[in-house]
Design a protein around this motif. Structure first.
Motif, short mmCIF file in Angstrom:
data_model
loop_
_atom_site.label_atom_id
_atom_site.label_comp_id
_atom_site.label_asym_id
_atom_site.label_seq_id
_atom_site.Cartn_x
_atom_site.Cartn_y
_atom_site.Cartn_z
N GLN A 138 0.90 -1.11 0.04
CA GLN A 138 0.12 0.04 0.12
C GLN A 138 0.71 1.15 -0.12
O GLN A 138 0.65 1.96 -0.63
N SER A 139 1.84 1.30 0.91
CA SER A 139 2.80 2.55 0.95
C SER A 139 3.64 2.77 -0.50
O SER A 139 3.63 3.90 -1.05
N LEU A 140 3.86 1.48 -1.08
CA LEU A 140 4.59 1.70 -2.34
C LEU A 140 3.96 2.17 -3.74
O LEU A 140 4.05 3.06 -4.22
N SER A 141 2.70 1.22 -3.54
CA SER A 141 1.67 1.85 -4.49
C SER A 141 1.00 3.54 -4.52
O SER A 141 1.06 3.98 -5.63
N VAL A 142 0.98 3.65 -3.42
CA VAL A 142 0.44 5.02 -2.93
C VAL A 142 1.56 6.11 -3.64
O VAL A 142 1.32 7.19 -4.07
N CYS A 143 2.89 5.68 -3.16
CA CYS A 143 3.96 6.59 -3.60
C CYS A 143 4.02 6.68 -5.25
O CYS A 143 4.19 7.82 -5.74
N ALA A 144 3.95 5.52 -5.81
CA ALA A 144 3.94 5.60 -7.40
C ALA A 144 2.57 6.33 -7.75
O ALA A 144 2.74 7.10 -8.88
N LEU A 145 1.40 6.17 -7.35
CA LEU A 145 0.11 6.70 -7.83
C LEU A 145 0.20 8.30 -7.63
O LEU A 145 0.00 8.93 -8.54
N VAL A 146 0.82 8.73 -6.66
CA VAL A 146 0.46 10.22 -6.19
C VAL A 146 1.39 11.07 -7.08
O VAL A 146 1.21 12.01 -7.34
N THR A 147 2.69 10.33 -7.00
CA THR A 147 3.83 10.94 -7.97
C THR A 147 3.25 11.34 -9.42
O THR A 147 3.29 12.41 -9.75
N VAL A 148 2.52 10.29 -10.08
CA VAL A 148 1.90 10.57 -11.44
C VAL A 148 0.92 11.66 -11.20
O VAL A 148 0.85 12.53 -12.16
N LEU A 149 0.03 11.46 -10.47
CA LEU A 149 -1.12 12.44 -10.42
C LEU A 149 -0.63 13.91 -10.14
O LEU A 149 -1.37 14.88 -10.29
#
Length: 444
Positions: A84-95
């Motif tokens: 969850q922490s890793l995927s949120v990091c990637a998702l929010v970066t793009v957004l």
């Protein structure tokens, strides 16, 4: 700040100094994007510090928060919690690149949301041939690219904090949809209100040096709403849901503590005395809260625990965040001690009163700690240190506005997500553990 401009040869103007040093409500005008300046304006010391601070804050989420949370869940959910922490990091970066930064940190046409001048980071410039680049009006001595990256790390950790409230029971697909919408619809607007000089809370004079309202109250309230709407974990209150590995949690808390030096110190926007004072008071508050939580737990339960000390440290770091650029060491000790006791109460007695299975005490630590810190900023803020005196009533307005907006919009996003794809895993998936049932992997 005037000295920084003088040293760098900048001609950006004294209005930028007022904006940077907290007199946002008094600023007559805000420079429009893009603000292009010659290379000579950039201060190498400020830039180097902000790059380091950005790396420190990123470290707080991956691996800091990932380890902190993973140690507190059961063994069958460790990998899913880290994911969850890793995927949120990637998702929010793009957004953040697509829209988040522009919505949060450009002036816009209203006090509620930023403009569209940086959609897709359009206009963010660096020209070697023209010897110029863009800067942001809140950090005029560092490249705008560095400011974007620094603020991105805050945008990452805020929704990542929320994952602790629904640990061990939320569908991964639902989590991704919720986090994406929450980042754009909750985090970006609140960041604009408080940190962009044209935001309505900034104009009111609300003080939040590094994220007490924007990050911690915002995430804490959202976490509480998530815990209510997803319901309790199977066996909650009927059987012990024991942490898998508190060594992970202690290591994660330590990484958060170290990273927080960039979190608060970097929010000065320069390598100056204010950054140094922010780091010092951060250390004082964290230490005071660690001891306060430890003593409170010792008195109530009869034993001091590693989990309690680790959580207490985070509570102190949360509480000093809004005040860190406005108070001295003595006030920091008081804020930290108050947060240690208040957050211990929030994670125990208040949690029982609220009746929510906030799995990893996101509201008890970040919500309560953020509220304590924001209100005490109004009590202790010194104009000699931060250029602004505290106004308790104004701080209360900021707290209430953030609580109300975060709670309502978070609830709406969760309702829509549940309607479209469902929020919670099945009973059997929860029994099997999210590592295996959602990700097809497990710790042997």
């Amino acid at each position: 700040m005037t000295e920084v401009l003088r040293r760098s040869g900048a001609a950006v103007g004294l209005a930028l100094c007022a904006l940077h040093d907290g007199a946002w409500a008094q600023a007559a005008a805000v420079p429009a994007h893009p603000l292009r300046v010659p290379f000579a304006v950039i201060n190498s010391g400020d830039t180097a510090w902000m790059i380091v601070a950005s790396a420190l804050v990123l470290l707080m989420t991956v691996p800091g928060l990932a380890l902190f949370y993973a140690g507190m869940v059961r063994k069958k959910n460790i990998l899913a919690t880290m994911a969850q922490s890793l995927s949120v990091c990637a998702l929010v970066t793009v957004l953040w690149m697509v829209a988040g930064y522009s919505l949060a940190f450009t002036p816009g046409d209203s006090p509620w949301l930023g403009g569209l001048s940086r959609i897709g980071l359009d206009g963010l410039g660096y020209s070697l041939t023209a010897h110029e680049l863009t800067v942001h009006h809140l950090a005029p001595t560092v490249p705008e690219s560095v400011f974007v990256m620094f603020q991105l790390t805050f945008a990452i950790i805020t929704p990542a904090l929320i994952t602790g409230a629904f640990a061990e029971r939320m569908r991964f697909s639902a989590m991704m949809v919720f986090m994406g919408l929450w980042s754009l619809l909750v985090y970006a607007p609140v960041a604009h209100w408080v940190w962009e000089p044209t935001g309505w809370l900034a104009r009111q004079g609300v003080l939040d040096f590094a994220g007490g309202t924007v990050v911690h109250i915002n995430a804490g309230v959202a976490g509480l709403v998530c815990a209510w709407m997803l319901g309790r974990r199977l066996g909650y209150g009927q059987e012990p849901l024991m942490p898998a590995n508190l060594a992970y949690t202690m290591v994660g808390a330590s990484l958060l503590w170290v990273g927080w030096m960039g979190f608060n110190g970097g929010s000065a926007g320069a390598a100056d005395g204010r950054a140094g004072m922010a780091m010092l008071v951060t250390q004082m508050a964290a230490a005071a809260a660690t001891l306060a939580w430890m003593l409170a737990e010792w008195m109530v339960r009869g034993t001091p625990t590693l989990l309690g000390m680790s959580t207490g440290a985070v509570a102190g770091l949360v509480a000093i965040t809004p005040a860190s650029g406005y108070v001295g060491p003595q006030a920091a000790l008081a804020i930290g001690a108050a947060a240690g006791v208040a957050c211990y109460w929030g994670a125990t007695s208040l949690k029982r009163i609220l009746g929510a299975d906030d799995s990893l005490d996101v509201f008890g630590v970040h919500g309560i700690g953020g509220i304590v810190g924001a209100l005490l900023t109004g009590v202790f803020a010194s104009s000699d240190i931060g250029g602004a005196s505290g106004q308790p009533l104004t701080q209360l307005i900021g707290v209430l506005a953030t609580v109300l907006y975060s709670a309502v919009v978070t609830g709406v996003i969760l309702w829509l997500t549940d309607l479209l794809i469902g929020l919670r895993v099945s009973r059997q998936q929860e029994i099997d553990g999210l590592d295996l049932s959602l990700h097809g992997e497990h710790i042997a």
